[in-house]
Motif scaffolding. Structure first.
Motif, PDB file in Angstrom:
ATOM      1  N   GLU A 253       0.828  -1.208   0.000  1.00 24.59           N
ATOM      2  CA  GLU A 253       0.000   0.000   0.000  1.00 24.59           C
ATOM      3  C   GLU A 253       0.860   1.254   0.000  1.00 24.59           C
ATOM      4  O   GLU A 253       2.054   1.212   0.284  1.00 24.59           O
ATOM      5  CB  GLU A 253      -0.930   0.012   1.221  1.00 24.59           C
ATOM      6  N   LYS A 254       0.246   2.367  -0.294  1.00 23.59           N
ATOM      7  CA  LYS A 254       0.917   3.656  -0.254  1.00 23.59           C
ATOM      8  C   LYS A 254       0.379   4.462   0.917  1.00 23.59           C
ATOM      9  O   LYS A 254      -0.802   4.373   1.242  1.00 23.59           O
ATOM     10  CB  LYS A 254       0.708   4.430  -1.561  1.00 23.59           C
ATOM     11  N   PRO A 255       1.240   5.271   1.567  1.00 26.35           N
ATOM     12  CA  PRO A 255       0.769   6.063   2.708  1.00 26.35           C
ATOM     13  C   PRO A 255      -0.217   7.136   2.253  1.00 26.35           C
ATOM     14  O   PRO A 255      -0.045   7.760   1.210  1.00 26.35           O
ATOM     15  CB  PRO A 255       2.053   6.679   3.257  1.00 26.35           C
ATOM     16  N   GLN A 256      -1.260   7.371   3.060  1.00 27.33           N
ATOM     17  CA  GLN A 256      -2.216   8.422   2.743  1.00 27.33           C
ATOM     18  C   GLN A 256      -1.642   9.790   3.096  1.00 27.33           C
ATOM     19  O   GLN A 256      -1.779  10.752   2.349  1.00 27.33           O
ATOM     20  CB  GLN A 256      -3.521   8.182   3.498  1.00 27.33           C
ATOM     21  N   SER A 257      -0.985   9.862   4.259  1.00 27.15           N
ATOM     22  CA  SER A 257      -0.361  11.099   4.726  1.00 27.15           C
ATOM     23  C   SER A 257       0.475  10.764   5.946  1.00 27.15           C
ATOM     24  O   SER A 257       0.454   9.630   6.438  1.00 27.15           O
ATOM     25  CB  SER A 257      -1.419  12.151   5.084  1.00 27.15           C
ATOM     26  N   GLU A 258       1.194  11.762   6.474  1.00 24.68           N
ATOM     27  CA  GLU A 258       1.977  11.534   7.697  1.00 24.68           C
ATOM     28  C   GLU A 258       1.054  11.267   8.877  1.00 24.68           C
ATOM     29  O   GLU A 258       1.401  10.523   9.793  1.00 24.68           O
ATOM     30  CB  GLU A 258       2.867  12.747   7.990  1.00 24.68           C
ATOM     31  N   ASP A 259      -0.118  11.895   8.885  1.00 25.09           N
ATOM     32  CA  ASP A 259      -1.077  11.678   9.972  1.00 25.09           C
ATOM     33  C   ASP A 259      -1.771  10.328   9.840  1.00 25.09           C
ATOM     34  O   ASP A 259      -2.176   9.730  10.836  1.00 25.09           O
ATOM     35  CB  ASP A 259      -2.127  12.793   9.982  1.00 25.09           C
ATOM     36  N   LYS A 260      -1.933   9.848   8.593  1.00 30.23           N
ATOM     37  CA  LYS A 260      -2.606   8.578   8.341  1.00 30.23           C
ATOM     38  C   LYS A 260      -1.761   7.723   7.395  1.00 30.23           C
ATOM     39  O   LYS A 260      -2.083   7.570   6.211  1.00 30.23           O
ATOM     40  CB  LYS A 260      -3.990   8.822   7.737  1.00 30.23           C
ATOM     41  N   PRO A 261      -0.683   7.156   7.920  1.00 32.19           N
ATOM     42  CA  PRO A 261       0.225   6.395   7.046  1.00 32.19           C
ATOM     43  C   PRO A 261      -0.306   5.020   6.662  1.00 32.19           C
ATOM     44  O   PRO A 261       0.166   4.425   5.702  1.00 32.19           O
ATOM     45  CB  PRO A 261       1.488   6.269   7.898  1.00 32.19           C
ATOM     46  N   LEU A 262      -1.275   4.504   7.424  1.00 37.83           N
ATOM     47  CA  LEU A 262      -1.777   3.168   7.159  1.00 37.83           C
ATOM     48  C   LEU A 262      -2.906   3.194   6.142  1.00 37.83           C
ATOM     49  O   LEU A 262      -3.849   3.984   6.253  1.00 37.83           O
ATOM     50  CB  LEU A 262      -2.266   2.517   8.462  1.00 37.83           C
TER      51      LEU A 262
END
Length: 304
Positions: A253-262
């Motif tokens: 998978e790819k990270p959504q953002s630093e706040d939501k990496p999962l």
């Protein structure tokens, strides 16, 4: 003047007194509620206990010289001994010295500019016949370059400065702390932010996750390296198969953002396996496991 500004002013002096500066930093850490920062400052100021882990920047390499006597009164004096031989016949631990002394002591040693000698008499037995066959080893000297000691001082100095710069940028309340004034907005969020900044500036790639009961889990994951992620998650308490399974998902998978990496698949995996963690089947609780996996993903994606 705020405590943070006093620290910055002092650390930028030509020959700063790191012992005094660390006392001020310890005061600031207590006001901001960061126990990991306070612990690091205490160790640097007072020295590291024998059972405490020593940061990498306090580990310096040693060089070795020895003297041997041979047949008919012959001898070899002050001949260098390859560190590879020491590591092979003694252990790798012998090739390094862990500085546990207080930073004030290290600073005094650095100022002297003298080469530091380490007691290596036990190596005489361990290396007997291993360096020069059929020659008797009489003495071995282990030494450390004064430059290595100076590097420790410079590293501590640089990391204190970097820490205060990051605190100033990301935790505005830190600038308001004075001896007379205690910030009124001290919160768990502030403490967590300070601890995160501390981990990044002082320990670099090593991440510490604080559990709800105060326990700490340390992660040392290299970006893009699934092997290190599986290994670190297993050390933290996940079963081997679970550690590999979630690592494979994060890698795809790819990270959504630093706040939501999962990603969604990783979150679904956590939801599915949460009962196992909550039941005690894993060596780590469900609440901690979520934070752990988030931090692991950030490290894997190179976002921290």
């Amino acid at each position: 003047m705020s405590i943070l500004r006093e620290i910055q002013t002092a650390i930028l002096q030509e020959n700063p007194n790191l012992g005094t500066i660390l006392l001020k930093l310890r005061f600031l850490a207590s006001r901001l509620g960061s126990e990991p920062l306070a612990d690091w400052v205490k160790y640097e100021a007072e020295g590291y206990r024998k059972d405490a882990d020593v940061p990498d920047y306090r580990v310096a390499g040693l060089s070795f010289r020895g003297s041997w006597s041979g047949p008919f009164g012959s001898g070899i004096n002050n001949a260098p001994i390859p560190t590879a031989l020491v590591a092979k016949h003694a252990s790798k631990e012998w090739t390094q010295y862990k500085f546990r002394e207080s930073i004030a002591t290290v600073q005094d040693m650095a100022a002297s500019g003298k080469t530091m000698g380490i007691n290596a008499s036990n190596l005489i037995l361990l290396l007997q016949g291993k360096v020069y066959e059929d020659w008797a080893c009489n003495s071995i000297i282990a030494e450390m370059s004064p430059i290595a000691i100076q590097e420790i001082v410079q590293t501590v100095r640089a990391r204190i400065l970097e820490l205060t710069i990051e605190l100033e940028k990301r935790v505005p309340d830190a600038v308001e702390v004075t001896l007379q004034q205690v910030i009124s907005s001290e919160t768990p969020e502030t403490a967590a932010a300070v601890t995160q900044i501390f981990n990044q500036t002082v320990y670099g790639n090593v991440t510490h996750v604080t559990a709800t009961d105060g326990a700490q889990v340390t992660l040392a994951i290299t970006a893009g390296d699934t092997v290190s992620m599986v290994s670190e998650l297993a050390k933290a308490g996940l079963p081997d198969d679970a550690a590999k399974e979630i690592t494979d998902i994060v890698a795809l998978e790819k990270p959504q953002s630093e706040d939501k990496p999962l990603g969604p698949k990783a979150l679904e995996w956590i939801k599915k396996n949460a009962p196992k963690a909550a039941s005690g089947a894993w060596k780590i609780g469900s609440a901690v496991a979520t934070d752990l996996l988030k931090e692991a993903a950030l490290k894997y994606y190179g976002l921290k």
